[in-house]
Each structure stands twice: as C-alpha cells, then as structure tokens.
Design a protein around this motif. Sequence first.
Motif, mmCIF file in Angstrom:
data_model
loop_
_atom_site.group_PDB
_atom_site.id
_atom_site.type_symbol
_atom_site.label_atom_id
_atom_site.label_comp_id
_atom_site.label_asym_id
_atom_site.label_seq_id
_atom_site.Cartn_x
_atom_site.Cartn_y
_atom_site.Cartn_z
ATOM 1 N N GLY A 1 -18.852 -12.506 24.811
ATOM 2 C CA GLY A 1 -17.951 -11.953 25.814
ATOM 3 C C GLY A 1 -18.328 -10.543 26.189
ATOM 4 O O GLY A 1 -19.336 -9.998 25.740
ATOM 5 N N ARG A 2 -17.488 -9.961 27.019
ATOM 6 C CA ARG A 2 -17.703 -8.599 27.502
ATOM 7 C C ARG A 2 -16.697 -7.677 26.820
ATOM 8 O O ARG A 2 -15.528 -8.029 26.665
ATOM 9 C CB ARG A 2 -17.514 -8.554 29.013
ATOM 10 C CG ARG A 2 -17.869 -7.204 29.609
ATOM 11 C CD ARG A 2 -17.976 -7.233 31.123
ATOM 12 N NE ARG A 2 -19.134 -8.018 31.521
ATOM 13 C CZ ARG A 2 -19.064 -9.111 32.296
ATOM 14 N NH1 ARG A 2 -17.926 -9.529 32.763
ATOM 15 N NH2 ARG A 2 -20.158 -9.764 32.614
ATOM 16 N N LEU A 3 -17.174 -6.505 26.419
ATOM 17 C CA LEU A 3 -16.288 -5.530 25.784
ATOM 18 C C LEU A 3 -15.419 -4.872 26.851
ATOM 19 O O LEU A 3 -15.938 -4.267 27.792
ATOM 20 C CB LEU A 3 -17.097 -4.474 25.034
ATOM 21 C CG LEU A 3 -17.923 -4.992 23.861
ATOM 22 C CD1 LEU A 3 -18.779 -3.880 23.276
ATOM 23 C CD2 LEU A 3 -17.026 -5.593 22.792
ATOM 24 N N ARG A 4 -14.121 -5.012 26.709
ATOM 25 C CA ARG A 4 -13.185 -4.405 27.661
ATOM 26 C C ARG A 4 -12.867 -2.968 27.294
ATOM 27 O O ARG A 4 -12.665 -2.128 28.156
ATOM 28 C CB ARG A 4 -11.879 -5.198 27.706
ATOM 29 C CG ARG A 4 -11.960 -6.470 28.484
ATOM 30 C CD ARG A 4 -10.591 -7.065 28.567
ATOM 31 N NE ARG A 4 -10.527 -8.057 29.634
ATOM 32 C CZ ARG A 4 -9.489 -8.810 29.856
ATOM 33 N NH1 ARG A 4 -8.414 -8.694 29.096
ATOM 34 N NH2 ARG A 4 -9.504 -9.684 30.826
ATOM 35 N N SER A 5 -12.776 -2.702 26.001
ATOM 36 C CA SER A 5 -12.460 -1.343 25.556
ATOM 37 C C SER A 5 -13.077 -1.109 24.189
ATOM 38 O O SER A 5 -13.316 -2.044 23.439
ATOM 39 C CB SER A 5 -10.944 -1.131 25.491
ATOM 40 O OG SER A 5 -10.378 -1.956 24.490
ATOM 41 N N VAL A 6 -13.338 0.157 23.899
ATOM 42 C CA VAL A 6 -13.865 0.560 22.597
ATOM 43 C C VAL A 6 -13.089 1.795 22.172
ATOM 44 O O VAL A 6 -12.970 2.748 22.929
ATOM 45 C CB VAL A 6 -15.380 0.883 22.672
ATOM 46 C CG1 VAL A 6 -15.888 1.386 21.332
ATOM 47 C CG2 VAL A 6 -16.167 -0.331 23.137
ATOM 48 N N GLU A 7 -12.525 1.758 20.966
ATOM 49 C CA GLU A 7 -11.746 2.880 20.446
ATOM 50 C C GLU A 7 -12.390 3.406 19.177
ATOM 51 O O GLU A 7 -12.662 2.651 18.254
ATOM 52 C CB GLU A 7 -10.322 2.435 20.116
ATOM 53 C CG GLU A 7 -9.522 2.008 21.318
ATOM 54 C CD GLU A 7 -8.130 1.544 20.933
ATOM 55 O OE1 GLU A 7 -7.605 2.007 19.898
ATOM 56 O OE2 GLU A 7 -7.586 0.719 21.666
ATOM 57 N N LEU A 8 -12.600 4.696 19.144
ATOM 58 C CA LEU A 8 -13.148 5.355 17.963
ATOM 59 C C LEU A 8 -11.996 5.831 17.097
ATOM 60 O O LEU A 8 -10.970 6.264 17.603
ATOM 61 C CB LEU A 8 -14.011 6.539 18.378
ATOM 62 C CG LEU A 8 -15.076 6.248 19.433
ATOM 63 C CD1 LEU A 8 -15.726 7.533 19.882
ATOM 64 C CD2 LEU A 8 -16.097 5.286 18.891
ATOM 65 N N SER A 9 -12.171 5.781 15.789
ATOM 66 C CA SER A 9 -11.108 6.255 14.902
ATOM 67 C C SER A 9 -11.088 7.774 14.902
ATOM 68 O O SER A 9 -12.111 8.417 15.104
ATOM 69 C CB SER A 9 -11.323 5.724 13.487
ATOM 70 O OG SER A 9 -12.501 6.261 12.948
#
Length: 126
Positions: free
Chosen positions: A53-61
């Motif tokens: 799939g396609r990454l919709r969002s990426v969150e860093l800690s």
Amino acid sequence: MSAKEGGYFSRLVRKLTSDVEDLDADEMSERSGAEGAQRACDCRSGEEVTVLGRLRSVELSPTDGPASLQAELFDGTQGVTLIWLGRRRIPGIEPGRTVKVRGRMAERDGQKVLYNPYYELQSPVG
C-alpha cells in the motif's frame, strides 16, 4: 459497438466522473493483488500477512519518550498502522511512498497493526 469498446468506454467514463481518492484506492487494490499481497480488509489478527500500500502518514516519536516510528498504510481497502519500536526514523519511510510489508497482524484499539514489519520500498509505477 463491440463489448471491448463498451468496456473501454465504461472505464473512461468512470475515470472522468469518479473521485480521485476512489480511483487511487482502486489502483492500489489492483496493484496489491498483482504483487501477490493480501487485501488489508481480509487480514485477521494473529495471521502472518503481506500487504502492499501507500503510506498516508508518518509520525515520529517525541525525543523525550521511547523511540518509535508510526505510519499509516492504505492498500485501497483498509488502513493498517505500522509501528517500528526502537526507531525514530527509517530512510524512505515517508508519506506517499508505496511499501510492501510483512509481519503478524495484531489489533490495537480496534485498528489493524503490524509491529516491526519487514518492509520493501517499491519503485513508482510509471
């Protein structure tokens, strides 16, 4: 008019009148099947799965908390949350990138989750 022309015309009308997100979801779902991946909507908790799939969002800690990287993968049928523990950043894991992931499906707060999945960055379809 032959059936083939009718099929082409129908697809053309659908592309011209459909929402871009719907078309993208259809494309991702078709590509997923062609690559031998499972549809996210068919995956169950506890199963070893491969999803494309396609990454919709990426969150860093945050830097003051435990290291983790979280991303939302959408395959055209359903979203899957990807969580890499002990990582703050992975080169290539960025919104809009197509990724093939493999791991054991889990569930957290009613959402499908893959912890520390193996991943393959996919080249753009051209």
